[in-house]
Design a protein around this motif. Structure first.
Motif, PDB file in Angstrom:
ATOM      1  N   GLU A 189      -0.095  -3.716   5.626  1.00 23.39           N
ATOM      2  CA  GLU A 189      -0.990  -4.100   4.538  1.00 23.39           C
ATOM      3  C   GLU A 189      -2.438  -4.119   5.007  1.00 23.39           C
ATOM      4  N   ASN A 190      -2.613  -4.475   6.293  1.00 28.10           N
ATOM      5  CA  ASN A 190      -3.981  -4.635   6.809  1.00 28.10           C
ATOM      6  C   ASN A 190      -4.537  -3.356   7.410  1.00 28.10           C
ATOM      7  N   VAL A 191      -3.867  -2.246   7.182  1.00 21.26           N
ATOM      8  CA  VAL A 191      -4.349  -0.987   7.744  1.00 21.26           C
ATOM      9  C   VAL A 191      -5.676  -0.615   7.093  1.00 21.26           C
ATOM     10  N   ASP A 192      -6.572  -0.039   7.912  1.00 19.59           N
ATOM     11  CA  ASP A 192      -7.884   0.354   7.400  1.00 19.59           C
ATOM     12  C   ASP A 192      -7.763   1.661   6.626  1.00 19.59           C
ATOM     13  N   GLN A 193      -8.206   1.629   5.356  1.00 14.71           N
ATOM     14  CA  GLN A 193      -8.064   2.800   4.485  1.00 14.71           C
ATOM     15  C   GLN A 193      -8.942   3.966   4.945  1.00 14.71           C
ATOM     16  N   LYS A 194     -10.091   3.627   5.582  1.00 18.66           N
ATOM     17  CA  LYS A 194     -11.069   4.676   5.913  1.00 18.66           C
ATOM     18  C   LYS A 194     -10.463   5.748   6.802  1.00 18.66           C
ATOM     19  N   GLN A 195      -9.691   5.307   7.746  1.00 23.82           N
ATOM     20  CA  GLN A 195      -9.110   6.257   8.685  1.00 23.82           C
ATOM     21  C   GLN A 195      -8.143   7.210   7.974  1.00 23.82           C
ATOM     22  N   ILE A 196      -7.379   6.657   7.024  1.00 23.28           N
ATOM     23  CA  ILE A 196      -6.443   7.502   6.271  1.00 23.28           C
ATOM     24  C   ILE A 196      -7.222   8.500   5.429  1.00 23.28           C
ATOM     25  N   GLU A 197      -8.328   8.024   4.805  1.00 26.16           N
ATOM     26  CA  GLU A 197      -9.136   8.914   3.988  1.00 26.16           C
ATOM     27  C   GLU A 197      -9.732  10.027   4.836  1.00 26.16           C
ATOM     28  N   GLY A 198     -10.178   9.644   6.019  1.00 18.50           N
ATOM     29  CA  GLY A 198     -10.745  10.634   6.923  1.00 18.50           C
ATOM     30  C   GLY A 198      -9.736  11.721   7.246  1.00 18.50           C
ATOM     31  N   VAL A 199      -8.515  11.323   7.543  1.00 15.20           N
ATOM     32  CA  VAL A 199      -7.483  12.302   7.846  1.00 15.20           C
ATOM     33  C   VAL A 199      -7.170  13.127   6.604  1.00 15.20           C
ATOM     34  N   ALA A 200      -7.143  12.451   5.438  1.00 17.12           N
ATOM     35  CA  ALA A 200      -6.830  13.156   4.198  1.00 17.12           C
ATOM     36  C   ALA A 200      -7.898  14.195   3.875  1.00 17.12           C
ATOM     37  N   SER A 201      -9.149  13.882   4.237  1.00 19.25           N
ATOM     38  CA  SER A 201     -10.268  14.799   3.913  1.00 19.25           C
ATOM     39  C   SER A 201     -10.141  16.108   4.668  1.00 19.25           C
ATOM     40  N   THR A 202      -9.368  16.153   5.741  1.00 18.57           N
ATOM     41  CA  THR A 202      -9.164  17.408   6.457  1.00 18.57           C
ATOM     42  C   THR A 202      -8.038  18.215   5.839  1.00 18.57           C
ATOM     43  N   ARG A 247       0.805  -1.204   0.000  1.00 21.17           N
ATOM     44  CA  ARG A 247       0.000   0.000   0.000  1.00 21.17           C
ATOM     45  C   ARG A 247       0.853   1.276   0.000  1.00 21.17           C
ATOM     46  N   PHE A 248       2.014   1.187   0.610  1.00 18.94           N
ATOM     47  CA  PHE A 248       2.821   2.401   0.780  1.00 18.94           C
ATOM     48  C   PHE A 248       3.998   2.454  -0.162  1.00 18.94           C
ATOM     49  N   ALA A 259      -4.887  16.896   5.190  1.00 18.84           N
ATOM     50  CA  ALA A 259      -3.590  16.515   5.753  1.00 18.84           C
ATOM     51  C   ALA A 259      -2.602  16.169   4.651  1.00 18.84           C
ATOM     52  N   LYS A 260      -1.344  16.550   4.881  1.00 16.71           N
ATOM     53  CA  LYS A 260      -0.271  16.202   3.947  1.00 16.71           C
ATOM     54  C   LYS A 260       0.125  14.732   4.163  1.00 16.71           C
ATOM     55  N   PRO A 261       0.877  14.143   3.211  1.00 18.10           N
ATOM     56  CA  PRO A 261       1.191  12.706   3.339  1.00 18.10           C
ATOM     57  C   PRO A 261       1.784  12.330   4.701  1.00 18.10           C
ATOM     58  N   LEU A 262       2.737  13.142   5.187  1.00 22.08           N
ATOM     59  CA  LEU A 262       3.377  12.805   6.446  1.00 22.08           C
ATOM     60  C   LEU A 262       2.358  12.805   7.585  1.00 22.08           C
ATOM     61  N   GLN A 263       1.450  13.794   7.553  1.00 23.49           N
ATOM     62  CA  GLN A 263       0.403  13.861   8.581  1.00 23.49           C
ATOM     63  C   GLN A 263      -0.564  12.695   8.437  1.00 23.49           C
ATOM     64  N   ARG A 264      -0.793  12.279   7.196  1.00 16.96           N
ATOM     65  CA  ARG A 264      -1.668  11.140   6.986  1.00 16.96           C
ATOM     66  C   ARG A 264      -1.067   9.887   7.627  1.00 16.96           C
ATOM     67  N   TYR A 265       0.256   9.724   7.469  1.00 17.34           N
ATOM     68  CA  TYR A 265       0.918   8.576   8.093  1.00 17.34           C
ATOM     69  C   TYR A 265       0.824   8.681   9.607  1.00 17.34           C
ATOM     70  N   ARG A 266       1.119   9.915  10.097  1.00 16.84           N
ATOM     71  CA  ARG A 266       1.205  10.083  11.545  1.00 16.84           C
ATOM     72  C   ARG A 266      -0.165   9.849  12.207  1.00 16.84           C
TER      73      ARG A 266
END
Lengths: 437, 291
Positions: free
Chosen positions: A331-344, A269-270, A346-353
């Motif tokens: 690999e098993n990370v839930d995409q929804k949470q990343i999308e949620g953070v991205a929707s605010t 994924r990454f 967030a830059k890639p590094l913040q998305r990871y964090r």
């Protein structure tokens, strides 16, 4: 449903049953055949011949008892008293155990009415109830006795050496030396050696009594004498355990620090580049496959023996293991949470964090803490190979083949250490990520 | 009226925000402190380890490749002999694998009983549950090398001490993993069997084992993988197999590096092979589980 259908189904079911039955009997049968093969491949029938039961008896009795040697040097006539016959356990000049009496004739009372007398001119008398008085004379290299030809099996005698084993102790006579070993339960000199003023003092007297050593306070002096005990080496043992835990800690944490970024590179994924992914994964497989044993051997050549070598061997092997586990978790990370953070926004590094790390940290911490405990055990073994920590002390104590009480002490300490690390890592896991219910 | 309540809510939100910020700050402080302690521990730990090591880290770092390079170059020079050497050490490899396999089997059987006897609801003697748990804790805590070294002294070198040592540790380790699985078994099957008058062993064999078998086999395979490594390491301290041959080959030093290389290749190949095989089967066994 027609009859034919039913028949066919029944036939199918019966076939399945037969198959299961075959497996049910087949697997135990294969295991049994394998055990028979092992029985001969490992030469178990010959094991009885190779096994040394005398060693087992020494080990079992020495691990919880100690012996005091009374040795007469037949050349000089000097008599020495020493715990375990070691230089560090020799009684100081003018002191001796209270079961030894006499000056000209030294009488040793082994208990159970067994009495050994060291007479002048290298003569020895041994009184054993229910047996004749044994008289022996050491001359040059030989020992002459009044023993009959027909001997019980607890006496072995030749003209060079006479050995007598009783329930109370052992006596050996050779031309050069006459020795009596008196056995007592317990680990002698565990607290203080004979040269310490605190030897034989009760705890209450040390804590609350008058000052024993004029130069030092009681508690300080006792602590220092115990810490520097030459027989049991408490200081070295504590350092060795510290080294072992240090190896496990440095190895595990170092591996986790290195494996985390590499885990991102190996996760689909990454890491969009197939080549990078495959290369990282092969690297993980490689360092894991080489195994801690070979890493230890290789690293010991570069860094020499010591805790650092062990720590690095654990670090390298576990980088592979952690990398694999971490990349699977990623690999098993839930995409929804990343999308949620991205929707605010967030830059890639913040998305990871904020999108990725909170999801994987509990998994990672649980694994790291589990490995910390398991690596404490590995560090003991690696220490025995590379030369560091409590593993080395244990191998050394076993190799001398006489300090079995020390071996027993180290074994108890190792088990306590591993159980402590098990408890500690469980406690830390509970504190950090909450107890699983 | 509306005005008052609005301003009240405003104050309320302010208060919440302030306490939230305070909490965040406290969290950050704790996190930063924990990180600081961790960094200090790592750095000082590294320095202590470096001090107590015979050779220093920075001196050794550039020598790290020397030994592998020597081994590889010598093995490359004598590459024609390599197949013969691999064939020569193949029996030792079989012994190492046998030690691992037998100890895994014995350990799995022991772990099975320890876990069943130590699980609430399944135990034959419920009062003895703590006893069996303590037994498996202690068996798990004993590093293999402790038992192996003591047994080598009594039984002489060879595969048997290693086998017993690994089996004891495996039994303890598997008992813990097994009982985590068996705690989650569905007790209805057991109760159903009990109502027909089934004995304890029948209840376990027919009611529990079919439920837990895939997970048990999966854990056992994982343990087998670990035990191959353990059996190679124990060989190094005198328990036979490939590790023992490796120590002998290394004791010869230069001139015999081709033998060391052959053993390295065998060991590496074996570990990778069983790693792959077992992870494939484990995936297949636990597929669809826990979802």
């Amino acid at each position: 449903m027609t009859t034919i259908d039913l028949d066919a189904t029944k036939f199918e079911a019966e076939k399945l049953f037969q198959c299961k039955r075959l497996i049910g009997f087949g697997i135990p049968a294969v295991i049994a055949v394998y055990f028979v093969y092992i029985f001969f491949a490992f030469d178990l029938p010959g094991l009885a011949g190779r096994a040394n039961m005398e060693n087992a008896v020494t080990l079992a009795s020495d691990s919880w008892s100690h012996k005091v040697h009374v040795t007469r040097d037949n050349r000089s006539g000097d008599v020495t008293y020493a715990v375990e016959g070691e230089r560090k356990g020799i009684y100081p000049e003018g002191q001796r155990p209270d079961w030894v009496r006499g000056d000209e004739v030294i009488t040793i009372d082994l208990g159970g009415d067994i009495i050994v007398r060291y007479l002048p001119d290298n003569r020895t008398e041994i009184e054993i109830p229910g047996f004749q008085l044994i008289e022996a004379q050491a001359e040059g290299r030989t020992v002459t006795t009044n023993l009959p030809d027909d001997l019980p099996d607890w006496i072995s005698a030749s003209d060079r050496r006479v050995g007598i084993t009783t329930a109370e102790g052992r006596i050996t006579l050779t031309g050069a030396r006459t020795e009596v070993f008196n056995y007592f339960p317990g680990w002698e000199l565990f607290w203080f050696t004979l040269d310490s003023p605190y030897y034989g003092q009760s705890l209450a007297k040390i804590l609350f009594g008058d000052q024993i050593d004029p130069a030092r306070g009681n508690i300080k002096g006792a602590a220092s004498d115990w810490w520097n005990n030459a027989m049991w080496r408490h200081k070295d043992v504590a350092w060795a355990i510290g080294e072992t835990i240090l190896m496990a800690f440095l190895g595990t944490m170092g591996a986790a620090i290195i494996a985390l970024p590499l885990g991102f590179l190996a996760a689909k994924r990454f890491s969009p580049l197939m080549l990078v992914r495959a290369a990282t994964r092969r690297l993980f497989d490689f360092v894991r496959g080489v195994d801690a044993l070979i890493w230890t051997v290789v690293l010991a050549r570069a860094f020499g023996p010591g805790p650092l070598t062990g720590a690095l061997a654990i670090l390298i092997t576990d980088t592979g293991t952690f990398g694999k586990i971490f990349s699977e978790a990623l690999e098993n990370v839930d995409q929804k949470q990343i999308e949620g953070v991205a929707s605010t926004g967030a830059k890639p590094l913040q998305r990871y964090r904020f999108g990725v790390m909170p999801q994987i940290v509990p998994v990672l911490l649980a694994q790291i803490l589990y490995f910390l405990e398991s690596n404490t055990r590995s560090a003991t073994i690696i220490g025995a190979i590379t030369g560091g920590g409590i593993g080395l002390m244990l191998t050394q104590a076993i190799q001398t083949q006489k300090d079995w009480e020390e071996v027993a002490y180290y074994i108890v300490l190792i088990i306590a250490m591993v159980m402590f690390m098990d408890w500690f890592s469980g406690w830390l896991r509970g504190k950090l990520i909450g107890r699983k219910t | 009226m509306a005005d008052i309540s609005l301003s009240g809510a405003h104050h309320h939100v302010d208060g919440i925000q302030a306490s939230y910020m305070a909490q965040v700050q406290r969290r950050r402080l704790y996190g930063g402190l924990a990180l600081l302690i961790f960094v200090v521990l790592m750095a000082s730990g590294f320095n202590v380890a470096d001090d107590r090591n015979a050779g220093g880290f920075w001196d050794g770092l550039h020598q790290i490749g020397d030994y592998p390079a020597d081994v590889l170059s010598e093995a490359w020079e004598k590459r024609a002999d390599l197949p013969a050497l691999i064939a020569k050490y193949f029996p030792a490899l079989v012994e190492t694998i046998n030690i691992a396999a037998v100890s895994t089997l014995i350990g799995a059987i022991g772990g099975l009983f320890l876990s069943l006897l130590g699980t609430r609801g399944l135990a034959k003697w419920p009062r003895l549950i703590p006893l069996f748990r303590r037994i498996s804790d202690i068996m798990r805590a004993v590093p293999e090398i402790v038992i192996a070294l003591v047994l080598i002294f009594v039984l002489g070198g060879g595969p048997v001490p290693a086998m017993i040592a690994i089996a004891i540790h495996t039994a303890g380790a598997l008992a813990k993993m097994f009982s985590e699985v068996s705690e989650n078994t569905d007790l209805k099957a057991v109760e159903g069997l009990a109502s027909t008058g089934a004995t304890w062993s029948q209840r376990m064999l027919l009611g529990v084992l079919p439920q837990v078998a895939p997970n048990y086999v999966s854990y056992t395979l994982l343990r087998f993988e670990i035990n191959i490594r353990a059996s190679a390491i124990l060989g190094f301290v005198g328990a036979g197999g490939l590790g023992y041959e490796l120590r002998n080959a290394m004791a010869w030093g230069p001139g015999r590096f081709d033998e060391a290389a052959a053993i390295f290749i065998l060991l590496f190949g074996t570990i990778v092979f069983f790693d792959q095989v077992s992870s494939r089967y484990r995936n297949r066994l636990t597929e669809g589980q826990g979802q």
